[in-house]
Design a protein around this motif. Structure first.
Motif, PDB file in Angstrom:
ATOM      1  N   ARG A   2       0.817  -1.214   0.000  1.00 44.29           N
ATOM      2  CA  ARG A   2       0.000   0.000   0.000  1.00 44.29           C
ATOM      3  C   ARG A   2       0.851   1.265   0.000  1.00 44.29           C
ATOM      4  O   ARG A   2       0.498   2.243  -0.641  1.00 44.29           O
ATOM      5  CB  ARG A   2      -0.924   0.017   1.216  1.00 44.29           C
ATOM      6  N   ARG A   3       1.951   1.244   0.763  1.00 44.71           N
ATOM      7  CA  ARG A   3       2.800   2.431   0.870  1.00 44.71           C
ATOM      8  C   ARG A   3       4.267   2.043   0.845  1.00 44.71           C
ATOM      9  O   ARG A   3       4.661   1.045   1.445  1.00 44.71           O
ATOM     10  CB  ARG A   3       2.520   3.186   2.162  1.00 44.71           C
ATOM     11  N   LEU A   4       5.056   2.888   0.202  1.00 42.08           N
ATOM     12  CA  LEU A   4       6.490   2.682   0.087  1.00 42.08           C
ATOM     13  C   LEU A   4       7.214   3.879   0.686  1.00 42.08           C
ATOM     14  O   LEU A   4       6.925   5.024   0.319  1.00 42.08           O
ATOM     15  CB  LEU A   4       6.871   2.527  -1.388  1.00 42.08           C
ATOM     16  N   ALA A   5       8.127   3.618   1.616  1.00 42.98           N
ATOM     17  CA  ALA A   5       8.983   4.683   2.143  1.00 42.98           C
ATOM     18  C   ALA A   5      10.179   4.817   1.205  1.00 42.98           C
ATOM     19  O   ALA A   5      10.837   3.824   0.880  1.00 42.98           O
ATOM     20  CB  ALA A   5       9.454   4.369   3.554  1.00 42.98           C
ATOM     21  N   VAL A   6      10.432   6.044   0.781  1.00 42.52           N
ATOM     22  CA  VAL A   6      11.555   6.306  -0.114  1.00 42.52           C
ATOM     23  C   VAL A   6      12.515   7.261   0.577  1.00 42.52           C
ATOM     24  O   VAL A   6      12.135   8.345   1.020  1.00 42.52           O
ATOM     25  CB  VAL A   6      11.073   6.909  -1.456  1.00 42.52           C
ATOM     26  N   ILE A  34       0.269   3.184  -5.208  1.00 43.77           N
ATOM     27  CA  ILE A  34       1.136   2.961  -4.047  1.00 43.77           C
ATOM     28  C   ILE A  34       1.425   4.318  -3.414  1.00 43.77           C
ATOM     29  O   ILE A  34       1.968   5.210  -4.056  1.00 43.77           O
ATOM     30  CB  ILE A  34       2.459   2.270  -4.460  1.00 43.77           C
ATOM     31  N   GLY A  35       1.050   4.460  -2.145  1.00 41.13           N
ATOM     32  CA  GLY A  35       1.296   5.697  -1.426  1.00 41.13           C
ATOM     33  C   GLY A  35       2.776   5.896  -1.154  1.00 41.13           C
ATOM     34  O   GLY A  35       3.535   4.934  -1.011  1.00 41.13           O
ATOM     35  N   LEU A  36       3.179   7.150  -1.077  1.00 43.54           N
ATOM     36  CA  LEU A  36       4.570   7.523  -0.827  1.00 43.54           C
ATOM     37  C   LEU A  36       4.717   8.037   0.600  1.00 43.54           C
ATOM     38  O   LEU A  36       3.958   8.899   1.031  1.00 43.54           O
ATOM     39  CB  LEU A  36       4.998   8.615  -1.810  1.00 43.54           C
ATOM     40  N   VAL A  37       5.688   7.497   1.317  1.00 43.45           N
ATOM     41  CA  VAL A  37       6.101   8.016   2.618  1.00 43.45           C
ATOM     42  C   VAL A  37       7.530   8.501   2.425  1.00 43.45           C
ATOM     43  O   VAL A  37       8.383   7.746   1.952  1.00 43.45           O
ATOM     44  CB  VAL A  37       6.047   6.928   3.717  1.00 43.45           C
ATOM     45  N   TYR A  38       7.781   9.767   2.754  1.00 43.00           N
ATOM     46  CA  TYR A  38       9.122  10.303   2.533  1.00 43.00           C
ATOM     47  C   TYR A  38       9.421  11.338   3.611  1.00 43.00           C
ATOM     48  O   TYR A  38       8.582  11.645   4.453  1.00 43.00           O
ATOM     49  CB  TYR A  38       9.255  10.874   1.112  1.00 43.00           C
ATOM     50  N   GLY A  39      10.624  11.894   3.582  1.00 41.08           N
ATOM     51  CA  GLY A  39      11.098  12.790   4.627  1.00 41.08           C
ATOM     52  C   GLY A  39      10.455  14.147   4.714  1.00 41.08           C
ATOM     53  O   GLY A  39      10.803  14.933   5.597  1.00 41.08           O
ATOM     54  N   GLY A  40       9.530  14.467   3.828  1.00 37.90           N
ATOM     55  CA  GLY A  40       8.762  15.700   3.932  1.00 37.90           C
ATOM     56  C   GLY A  40       9.392  16.936   3.331  1.00 37.90           C
ATOM     57  O   GLY A  40       8.812  18.013   3.403  1.00 37.90           O
ATOM     58  N   GLY A  41      10.563  16.800   2.712  1.00 40.64           N
ATOM     59  CA  GLY A  41      11.272  17.959   2.186  1.00 40.64           C
ATOM     60  C   GLY A  41      10.664  18.543   0.926  1.00 40.64           C
ATOM     61  O   GLY A  41       9.987  17.859   0.158  1.00 40.64           O
ATOM     62  N   SER A  42      10.942  19.840   0.734  1.00 38.44           N
ATOM     63  CA  SER A  42      10.434  20.546  -0.451  1.00 38.44           C
ATOM     64  C   SER A  42      11.528  20.787  -1.485  1.00 38.44           C
ATOM     65  O   SER A  42      11.239  21.254  -2.574  1.00 38.44           O
ATOM     66  CB  SER A  42       9.832  21.887  -0.029  1.00 38.44           C
ATOM     67  N   THR A  43      12.766  20.472  -1.153  1.00 38.31           N
ATOM     68  CA  THR A  43      13.883  20.763  -2.046  1.00 38.31           C
ATOM     69  C   THR A  43      14.528  19.482  -2.559  1.00 38.31           C
ATOM     70  O   THR A  43      14.305  18.397  -2.039  1.00 38.31           O
ATOM     71  CB  THR A  43      14.956  21.605  -1.320  1.00 38.31           C
ATOM     72  N   MET A  94       8.090   6.865   9.801  1.00 39.25           N
ATOM     73  CA  MET A  94       8.178   6.402   8.419  1.00 39.25           C
ATOM     74  C   MET A  94       8.120   4.878   8.359  1.00 39.25           C
ATOM     75  O   MET A  94       7.424   4.305   7.515  1.00 39.25           O
ATOM     76  CB  MET A  94       9.451   6.924   7.758  1.00 39.25           C
ATOM     77  N   ALA A  95       8.825   4.223   9.274  1.00 39.63           N
ATOM     78  CA  ALA A  95       8.831   2.759   9.297  1.00 39.63           C
ATOM     79  C   ALA A  95       7.443   2.213   9.612  1.00 39.63           C
ATOM     80  O   ALA A  95       7.014   1.215   9.031  1.00 39.63           O
ATOM     81  CB  ALA A  95       9.848   2.254  10.324  1.00 39.63           C
ATOM     82  N   ASP A  96       6.729   2.879  10.498  1.00 44.60           N
ATOM     83  CA  ASP A  96       5.391   2.439  10.865  1.00 44.60           C
ATOM     84  C   ASP A  96       4.397   2.612   9.721  1.00 44.60           C
ATOM     85  O   ASP A  96       3.522   1.766   9.520  1.00 44.60           O
ATOM     86  CB  ASP A  96       4.913   3.221  12.092  1.00 44.60           C
ATOM     87  N   ARG A  97       4.543   3.676   8.949  1.00 40.47           N
ATOM     88  CA  ARG A  97       3.573   4.002   7.902  1.00 40.47           C
ATOM     89  C   ARG A  97       3.803   3.254   6.589  1.00 40.47           C
ATOM     90  O   ARG A  97       2.944   3.259   5.714  1.00 40.47           O
ATOM     91  CB  ARG A  97       3.615   5.505   7.599  1.00 40.47           C
ATOM     92  N   ALA A  98       4.975   2.653   6.415  1.00 44.12           N
ATOM     93  CA  ALA A  98       5.325   2.033   5.135  1.00 44.12           C
ATOM     94  C   ALA A  98       5.272   0.511   5.200  1.00 44.12           C
ATOM     95  O   ALA A  98       5.398  -0.079   6.270  1.00 44.12           O
ATOM     96  CB  ALA A  98       6.721   2.481   4.708  1.00 44.12           C
TER      97      ALA A  98
END
Length: 190
Positions: A2-6, A34-43, A94-98
């Protein structure tokens, strides 16, 4: 899945192919549902990944410590922005959500994050697969170094074989899914 942490760079790097890869991965994950879980950055590659996934209609969950948000590093136009207190908490969320973890091109932060979740898997703290997207051979030298660790007796061959590595996203997703199907779940449900 469902979700992938990148995990990937918050900078652009020197090779434009890395930005193209991040854009491709974000859009392709969204198109696959597939949902994306990532560090939240804008750059950097982080921002490109999230922008591409959002433009393609995907779910994007950013996770960022409060101190980084105060520096205006967060991409707030995401499905959900999870604000936490520390980098340690960020990785745990992130680990919990992915359902699985992937490294795209990046530096020390990327390596630290992917190696931590990989070591957690090896210790049986979770059963979520871990992989490297080796587009253009970016991770090939690192994978070679890991083989040297196996040859020296410091990394079990089975642990290295469990790592998913592929040159393209479809191949990597297939390898991650295969590991999800065969992986026993830890007793504590992590």
């Amino acid at each position: 899945m469902r979700r992938l942490a990148v995990f990937l760079a918050s900078s652009d790097g020197h090779d434009p192919a890395h930005a193209e890869l991040a854009a491709h991965v974000g859009g392709d994950l969204a198109r696959r549902g597939i949902g994306l879980v990532y560090g939240g950055g804008s750059t950097g590659l982080m921002g490109i990944l999230a922008d591409s996934a959002m433009k393609a209609g995907g779910e994007v969950i950013g996770v960022m410590p409060r101190g980084m948000i105060e520096r205006e590093w967060a991409r707030e136009e995401v499905t959900e922005l999870v604000i936490c207190d520390s980098m340690h908490e960020r990785k745990a969320v992130m680990a919990d959500r992915a359902d699985a973890f992937v490294a795209l091109p990046g530096g020390l932060g990327t390596l630290e994050e992917i190696f931590e979740v990989w070591s957690w898997r090896q210790l049986g703290l979770h059963a979520k697969p871990v992989g490297f997207l080796d587009a253009g051979g970016f991770w090939t030298p690192l994978i070679g170094a890991l083989h040297s660790l196996t040859d020296a007796g410091f990394l079990a061959a089975s642990t290295l074989e469990d790592l998913a590595v592929a040159p393209d996203l479809p191949g990597l997703l297939e390898a991650l899914e295969e590991r999800l199907r065969r992986a026993p779940r830890p007793a504590h449900g992590a």
